[in-house]
Scaffold this motif. Structure first.
Motif, PDB file in Angstrom:
ATOM      1  N   ALA A 158       0.834  -1.210   0.000  1.00 54.90           N
ATOM      2  CA  ALA A 158       0.000   0.000   0.000  1.00 54.90           C
ATOM      3  C   ALA A 158       0.866   1.256   0.000  1.00 54.90           C
ATOM      4  N   ILE A 159       1.978   1.231   0.745  1.00 50.98           N
ATOM      5  CA  ILE A 159       2.893   2.375   0.774  1.00 50.98           C
ATOM      6  C   ILE A 159       3.487   2.611  -0.613  1.00 50.98           C
ATOM      7  N   VAL A 160       3.962   1.543  -1.234  1.00 50.24           N
ATOM      8  CA  VAL A 160       4.574   1.673  -2.557  1.00 50.24           C
ATOM      9  C   VAL A 160       3.555   2.169  -3.575  1.00 50.24           C
ATOM     10  N   SER A 161       2.332   1.641  -3.523  1.00 57.61           N
ATOM     11  CA  SER A 161       1.280   2.091  -4.435  1.00 57.61           C
ATOM     12  C   SER A 161       0.959   3.562  -4.212  1.00 57.61           C
ATOM     13  N   TRP A 162       0.907   3.967  -2.952  1.00 58.57           N
ATOM     14  CA  TRP A 162       0.648   5.369  -2.587  1.00 58.57           C
ATOM     15  C   TRP A 162       1.709   6.288  -3.186  1.00 58.57           C
ATOM     16  N   ILE A 163       2.966   5.849  -3.152  1.00 55.12           N
ATOM     17  CA  ILE A 163       4.046   6.657  -3.717  1.00 55.12           C
ATOM     18  C   ILE A 163       4.002   6.629  -5.243  1.00 55.12           C
ATOM     19  N   GLU A 164       3.917   5.442  -5.818  1.00 60.48           N
ATOM     20  CA  GLU A 164       3.986   5.323  -7.273  1.00 60.48           C
ATOM     21  C   GLU A 164       2.814   6.006  -7.970  1.00 60.48           C
ATOM     22  N   SER A 165       1.702   6.153  -7.275  1.00 66.26           N
ATOM     23  CA  SER A 165       0.554   6.844  -7.852  1.00 66.26           C
ATOM     24  C   SER A 165       0.717   8.357  -7.819  1.00 66.26           C
ATOM     25  N   GLY A 166       1.747   8.840  -7.106  1.00 66.07           N
ATOM     26  CA  GLY A 166       1.960  10.272  -6.977  1.00 66.07           C
ATOM     27  C   GLY A 166       1.234  10.899  -5.812  1.00 66.07           C
ATOM     28  N   ARG A 167       0.537  10.082  -5.016  1.00 64.57           N
ATOM     29  CA  ARG A 167      -0.191  10.628  -3.863  1.00 64.57           C
ATOM     30  C   ARG A 167       0.727  10.904  -2.683  1.00 64.57           C
ATOM     31  N   GLY A 168       1.917  10.289  -2.670  1.00 68.87           N
ATOM     32  CA  GLY A 168       2.824  10.463  -1.544  1.00 68.87           C
ATOM     33  C   GLY A 168       4.270  10.444  -1.980  1.00 68.87           C
ATOM     34  N   GLY A 169       5.141  10.911  -1.097  1.00 65.72           N
ATOM     35  CA  GLY A 169       6.572  10.908  -1.357  1.00 65.72           C
ATOM     36  C   GLY A 169       7.319  10.331  -0.172  1.00 65.72           C
ATOM     37  N   PHE A 170       8.614  10.069  -0.366  1.00 61.32           N
ATOM     38  CA  PHE A 170       9.417   9.424   0.672  1.00 61.32           C
ATOM     39  C   PHE A 170      10.741  10.149   0.826  1.00 61.32           C
ATOM     40  N   VAL A 171      11.098  10.441   2.081  1.00 65.59           N
ATOM     41  CA  VAL A 171      12.397  11.011   2.432  1.00 65.59           C
ATOM     42  C   VAL A 171      13.066  10.057   3.410  1.00 65.59           C
ATOM     43  N   GLY A 172      14.272   9.623   3.085  1.00 64.69           N
ATOM     44  CA  GLY A 172      15.044   8.760   3.969  1.00 64.69           C
ATOM     45  C   GLY A 172      16.276   9.490   4.460  1.00 64.69           C
ATOM     46  N   ARG A 177      15.391   9.503  -6.787  1.00 66.64           N
ATOM     47  CA  ARG A 177      14.896   8.702  -7.899  1.00 66.64           C
ATOM     48  C   ARG A 177      13.389   8.877  -8.023  1.00 66.64           C
ATOM     49  N   GLN A 178      12.916   8.646  -9.221  1.00 72.90           N
ATOM     50  CA  GLN A 178      11.489   8.646  -9.499  1.00 72.90           C
ATOM     51  C   GLN A 178      10.958   7.246  -9.251  1.00 72.90           C
ATOM     52  N   SER A 179       9.800   7.151  -8.621  1.00 74.72           N
ATOM     53  CA  SER A 179       9.156   5.863  -8.388  1.00 74.72           C
ATOM     54  C   SER A 179       7.737   5.961  -8.929  1.00 74.72           C
ATOM     55  N   GLY A 180       7.558   5.569 -10.191  1.00 75.58           N
ATOM     56  CA  GLY A 180       6.281   5.804 -10.843  1.00 75.58           C
ATOM     57  C   GLY A 180       6.054   7.295 -10.954  1.00 75.58           C
ATOM     58  N   ALA A 181       4.907   7.768 -10.463  1.00 74.80           N
ATOM     59  CA  ALA A 181       4.634   9.206 -10.437  1.00 74.80           C
ATOM     60  C   ALA A 181       5.122   9.846  -9.147  1.00 74.80           C
ATOM     61  N   GLY A 182       5.713   9.038  -8.254  1.00 76.01           N
ATOM     62  CA  GLY A 182       6.177   9.538  -6.965  1.00 76.01           C
ATOM     63  C   GLY A 182       7.668   9.788  -6.949  1.00 76.01           C
ATOM     64  N   ARG A 183       8.134  10.350  -5.834  1.00 70.95           N
ATOM     65  CA  ARG A 183       9.524  10.778  -5.717  1.00 70.95           C
ATOM     66  C   ARG A 183      10.130  10.282  -4.412  1.00 70.95           C
ATOM     67  N   LEU A 184      11.419   9.937  -4.488  1.00 74.48           N
ATOM     68  CA  LEU A 184      12.155   9.443  -3.326  1.00 74.48           C
ATOM     69  C   LEU A 184      13.462  10.210  -3.191  1.00 74.48           C
ATOM     70  N   PHE A 185      13.766  10.624  -1.975  1.00 72.90           N
ATOM     71  CA  PHE A 185      15.013  11.319  -1.642  1.00 72.90           C
ATOM     72  C   PHE A 185      15.682  10.566  -0.504  1.00 72.90           C
ATOM     73  N   TYR A 186      17.004  10.394  -0.612  1.00 70.40           N
ATOM     74  CA  TYR A 186      17.764   9.790   0.488  1.00 70.40           C
ATOM     75  C   TYR A 186      19.068  10.551   0.675  1.00 70.40           C
ATOM     76  N   THR A 187      19.432  10.786   1.933  1.00 72.44           N
ATOM     77  CA  THR A 187      20.756  11.308   2.251  1.00 72.44           C
ATOM     78  C   THR A 187      21.357  10.525   3.401  1.00 72.44           C
ATOM     79  N   ASN A 188      22.655  10.274   3.298  1.00 69.16           N
ATOM     80  CA  ASN A 188      23.405   9.595   4.350  1.00 69.16           C
ATOM     81  C   ASN A 188      23.618  10.512   5.557  1.00 69.16           C
TER      82      ASN A 188
END
Length: 317
Positions: free
Chosen positions: A95-109, A207-218
């Motif tokens: 559900a989380i991945v679908s939420w992101i890939e649909s563009g409804r949500g984003g992820f910051v790590g 990176r782009q994940s479907g219509a969603g976006r992911l950011f990561y920083t160490n």
């Protein structure tokens, strides 16, 4: 005749809704450790960022079970600073991945989000593929003097950092990392600091994940990093970008990463950086492979490491 003209200001978008998960299943970083009577330093920092920027509101949790498909309907961005196998089951993760890939949500790590897994069979592999890499040791331990190189100084997610700067942080290296899937924005500068490895170490990527976006920083291991105005500006930008309030390039940049690999090898070996060779991609791949051959991963045996370095020295321009 008087004509009454009225104007209305353009409606301001509502603040993004961030859900910050700082659960630790195993090692607990200082930045997420709550005192008996308050919040962790990273939680306080995020509250300050939300207040000062006005760009988002933040809810805090240290229990991944609070993330449910129903809860995601009221969230725009998930932010993880986590460790260990989180209690997230496969349906919830899907559900989380679908939420992101649909563009409804984003992820910051942040930082140890790369030292995280999911508590179901195959969860480690699913999470690694999602994030883009997983923790493979931290030769650069807390407080180590490092150099930080910003590969795209005008990119909105790293423009708050100098092109080259010294810093003190704990830096991970990664397994399961594929340069063709991500756009790396910052790397270790192997010309700086006491520990120089002849292979590239990414620090920040998107990176782009479907219509969603992911950011990561160490970055983000220490409270001092969370207090750094540059880091805070970067996290605010990452939240805005993953929440579709800021535009920035996301296409993978393996060619840039390949050149960074040549730079790392040359810097660690104390050599002048050569003109990129015609077979840059192939040589860069061999340089990256050095990480797995390092003697610390083979009980101190340097045979394979030395042989690979010798071969690279013979073939590099």
């Amino acid at each position: 005749m008087l004509v009454l003209v009225t104007t209305t200001a353009a409606a301001q978008p509502r603040p993004l809704r961030v859900l910050y998960l700082s659960q630790s299943v195993g090692f607990v970083h200082e930045t997420v450790r709550r005192p008996a009577d308050g919040l962790a330093s990273s939680e306080l920092a995020l509250q300050a960022m939300a207040h000062d920027s006005g760009a988002f509101t933040v809810e805090l949790t240290q229990d991944a079970r609070d993330i449910t498909p129903a809860r995601l309907a009221d969230v725009d961005v998930l932010l993880f600073s986590t460790t260990g196998a989180l209690p997230i089951d496969r349906p919830t993760w899907d559900a989380i991945v679908s939420w992101i890939e649909s563009g409804r949500g984003g992820f910051v790590g942040v930082h140890s989000a790369a030292d995280t897994a999911l508590a179901f069979e195959g969860g480690q592999e699913f999470y690694t593929a999602f994030l883009g890499g997983r923790f493979d040791g931290h030769p650069w331990t807390q407080g180590t003097a490092i150099g930080l190189s910003t590969l795209e100084p005008r990119h909105p997610l790293v423009s708050m950092w100098p092109e080259h700067t010294g810093y003190a942080e704990e830096i991970y290296q990664y397994a399961g990392f594929d340069p063709a899937r991500v756009r790396v924005l910052q790397t270790l500068d192997m010309r700086v600091g006491p520990l120089r490895r002849p292979y590239p170490v990414p620090v920040t990527w998107v990176r782009q994940s479907g219509a969603g976006r992911l950011f990561y920083t160490n970055l983000g291991h220490t409270p001092s990093t969370w207090d750094d105005p540059r880091f805070r500006a970067q996290i605010v930008a990452a939240i805005r970008w993953t929440g579709h309030r800021l535009d920035a390039p996301t296409a993978p940049n393996p060619d840039v990463q390949d050149r960074a690999a040549i730079t790392a090898l040359s810097a660690a070996q104390g050599l002048d950086e050569p003109t990129p060779p015609s077979d840059l991609s192939e040589i860069a791949s061999r340089i990256r492979a050095l990480q797995a051959l390092h003697p610390e991963k083979h009980d101190g045996d340097a045979t394979a490491w030395d042989a690979a370095l010798d071969q690279l020295s013979d073939s590099a321009p």
